[in-house]
Design a protein around this motif. Sequence first.
Motif, PDB file in Angstrom:
ATOM      1  N   ILE A 181       0.835  -1.209   0.000  1.00 50.74           N
ATOM      2  CA  ILE A 181       0.000   0.000   0.000  1.00 50.74           C
ATOM      3  C   ILE A 181       0.874   1.265   0.000  1.00 50.74           C
ATOM      4  N   LEU A 210      -5.481   6.339  -0.971  1.00 49.48           N
ATOM      5  CA  LEU A 210      -5.541   5.003  -0.388  1.00 49.48           C
ATOM      6  C   LEU A 210      -5.103   5.030   1.070  1.00 49.48           C
ATOM      7  N   MET A 236      -4.947   2.405   4.849  1.00 54.18           N
ATOM      8  CA  MET A 236      -5.081   1.083   5.448  1.00 54.18           C
ATOM      9  C   MET A 236      -5.241   1.260   6.945  1.00 54.18           C
ATOM     10  N   LEU A 294      -8.998  -1.619   3.935  1.00 55.70           N
ATOM     11  CA  LEU A 294      -8.386  -0.794   2.905  1.00 55.70           C
ATOM     12  C   LEU A 294      -9.451   0.164   2.404  1.00 55.70           C
ATOM     13  N   SER A 303     -10.344   3.554  -0.299  1.00 56.08           N
ATOM     14  CA  SER A 303     -10.006   4.371  -1.441  1.00 56.08           C
ATOM     15  C   SER A 303     -11.008   5.518  -1.469  1.00 56.08           C
ATOM     16  N   MET A 305      -7.547  -2.446  -5.526  1.00 53.47           N
ATOM     17  CA  MET A 305      -7.363  -3.146  -4.251  1.00 53.47           C
ATOM     18  C   MET A 305      -7.147  -4.639  -4.445  1.00 53.47           C
ATOM     19  N   LEU A 316      -3.649  -5.158  -5.374  1.00 56.45           N
ATOM     20  CA  LEU A 316      -2.770  -4.994  -4.212  1.00 56.45           C
ATOM     21  C   LEU A 316      -2.818  -6.214  -3.303  1.00 56.45           C
TER      22      LEU A 316
END
Length: 137
Positions: free
Chosen positions: A77, A86, A88, A97, A99, A121, A124
Amino acid sequence: MNLIDYYRQQFVELTAQFEKVWEEDLHYKFGYLWRSHVSSSYKEMFQMTQTRQEPLYLMYAMELPESYKRTNISDVIKNVTSAYELSMYVFSSKIMLTSCVSIENLQQTSLGFINHARAEMIDLVFSAIKQVDYETV
């Protein structure tokens, strides 16, 4: 109709046609909130929030199980470039997570934002590597 209500209506119409899995939380007091429980491995949320001093913000969140704490997802991230903001958050039993995008920077529909944020995501999460504790192996 104000801006947040316009985007709510747009989202309701789009999800009714393309993604019927979203359920609105009618008790949410800080804008609008929807939840989707399509996958057993993660949960999704979509939120629209607007204050008097700030523009309208859209936020997509993916809730991952605790097992992702044993990956390098935080490093992934930190090093990613995105059109969105973004973040976390680590909790005792999950990782979230998020956005986020201001409506001023939005370049697609609300559902288009969700699909783009979700795709980022998932990439990721897929690239996160499980860390092995060699002392217990």
